[in-house]
Enzyme design. Structure first.
Site, PDB file in Angstrom:
ATOM      1  N   CYS A 132       0.830  -1.210   0.000  1.00  0.00           N
ATOM      2  CA  CYS A 132       0.000   0.000   0.000  1.00  0.00           C
ATOM      3  C   CYS A 132       0.864   1.260   0.000  1.00  0.00           C
ATOM      4  CB  CYS A 132      -0.932  -0.004   1.216  1.00  0.00           C
ATOM      5  SG  CYS A 132      -1.957   1.467   1.321  1.00  0.00           S
ATOM      6  N   CYS A 135      -0.384   4.111   2.215  1.00  0.00           N
ATOM      7  CA  CYS A 135      -0.154   3.899   3.650  1.00  0.00           C
ATOM      8  C   CYS A 135       1.317   4.096   4.013  1.00  0.00           C
ATOM      9  CB  CYS A 135      -0.533   2.476   4.070  1.00  0.00           C
ATOM     10  SG  CYS A 135      -2.013   1.824   3.309  1.00  0.00           S
ATOM     11  N   ASP A 136       2.218   3.586   3.189  1.00  0.00           N
ATOM     12  CA  ASP A 136       3.609   3.453   3.624  1.00  0.00           C
ATOM     13  C   ASP A 136       4.626   4.313   2.876  1.00  0.00           C
ATOM     14  OD1 ASP A 136       2.761   1.590   5.488  1.00  0.00           O
ATOM     15  OD2 ASP A 136       2.959  -0.072   4.098  1.00  0.00           O
TER      16      ASP A 136
END
Ligand code: NAP
Length: 317
Positions: A132, A135-136
């Protein structure tokens, strides 16, 4: 018999449980194989509103579970083997527990990111391997990143990650990309994106200081090589978790549950879907939680007898 069964315990399922429990509907939540869902496999979450300093994924999910429990949601562990939505009450068969009946069902089983299945991959999820970018990506400021995949997701993630990374190398197993032309062009126009096509991923390689890179087989030169990187983003697609539905709920071409636009209603009145299992686009914890709230409210209205309708005609249009 339960008023409502919620299948799945990611942010969507837990949020639906909080809302239904607070409405005195005493939902039964079926937890599945990975209680807490995808977020339990991540570390820091910095984009879920309300946590100024971020929060660990497992902690966030544990908080949601406790919050639902506090208002009377009941939990049971187990794998849903099959469902029967042909008549009411609906039947949900849970492995080791038998058939459980309910007046309504909320499906919140999520979508699983596909992994490469190569050595070193699972050991390093959350430690340099991610599925992701949203997200990261932020954790890889100024670092070298690899994105694996040749579809639109890989192009999108590669372009997005150039905001943070010093360079992004796109690794794809064939010469030809599957992605749409517009997405390819966008990635190709980005100077930070480098291309390693015709490379089959073999192994995530780590050293004393963490991730070193991705070992690939160069199919053209017929030799193995190491592409150095601090992070590897696997973007080879997602699989919505719907096999237990056995075709009883309408899905789109990619297997995602179709809901009536702007609601969580499926083609069967009394069965609702929320979270990633019906969302091929956003797939975020916060959007999953939002649709979990919607499902609980739609379900509550249904149980009160005020929103039963068949919208299959709308779908067929
Ligand atoms: P996808 O189109 O199925 O592409 C998956 C890619 O991963 C393919 O290039 C495939 O290689 C590769 N792959 C699969 N398994 C692999 C393995 N074991 N090892 C190495 N490579 C592997 O998936 P997606 O990119 O997630 O897209 C899914 C759908 O969402 C598509 O319809 C896409 O258009 C849509 N989408 C749209 C947008 C947008 O418009 N903004 C963004 C993201 C996704 P091969 O090509 O060799 O099979």
């Amino acid at each position: 018999m339960y008023k409502s069964i919620i299948i799945g315990t990611g942010p969507a399922g837990y949020t639906a449980a909080i809302y239904l429990a607070r409405a005195n509907m005493n939902p039964l939540v079926i937890e599945g194989m990975q209680p807490g869902g995808q977020l339990t496999t991540t570390t820091e979450i910095e984009n879920f509103p309300g946590f100024e300093q971020g929060i660990l994924g497992p902690e966030l999910m544990d908080n949601m579970r406790k919050q639902a429990e506090r208002f009377g949601a009941e939990f049971t562990a187990g794998w849903v083997e099959e469902v029967d939505f042909s008549k009411r009450p609906f039947k949900v068969k849970v492995e080791g527990k038998g058939i459980i009946e309910a007046e309504s069902v909320i499906i919140a089983t999520g979508a699983s990111a596909r992994y490469l299945g190569i050595p070193g991959e699972q050991d390093n999820v959350g430690r340099g391997v991610s599925t992701c970018a949203t997200c990261d990506g932020f954790f890889f400021r100024g670092k070298k990143i690899i994105v694996v995949g040749g579809g639109d997701s890989a192009m999108e993630e590669a372009s997005f990650l150039t905001r943070f990374a010093s360079s992004v190398t796109l690794v794809h197993r064939r010469d030809e990309l599957r992605a749409s032309k517009i997405m390819q062009d966008r990635a190709r126009e980005n100077e930070k994106v480098q291309w390693a096509l015709n490379r089959t991923p073999l192994e995530i390689v780590t050293g004393e200081n963490g991730l070193k890179g991705l070992k690939v087989h160069n199919n053209e030169a017929n030799q193995d090589e190491l592409i150095e990187a601090d992070g590897v983003f696997v973007a080879i697609g997602h699989t919505p978790n719907t096999s237990f539905l056995n075709g009883q709920i309408h899905t789109d071409d990619h297997g995602y549950i179709q809901v009536k636009p702007g609601t969580t209603e499926t083609n069967i009145p009394g069965v609702f879907a929320c979270g990633d299992v019906q969302d091929n686009r956003y797939r975020q914890a916060i959007t999953a939680a939002g649709t979990g709230c919607m499902a609980a409210m739609d379900c509550e209205k249904y149980l009160e007898g005020s929103s039963v309708h068949d919208w299959s005609e709308t779908l067929d249009q």
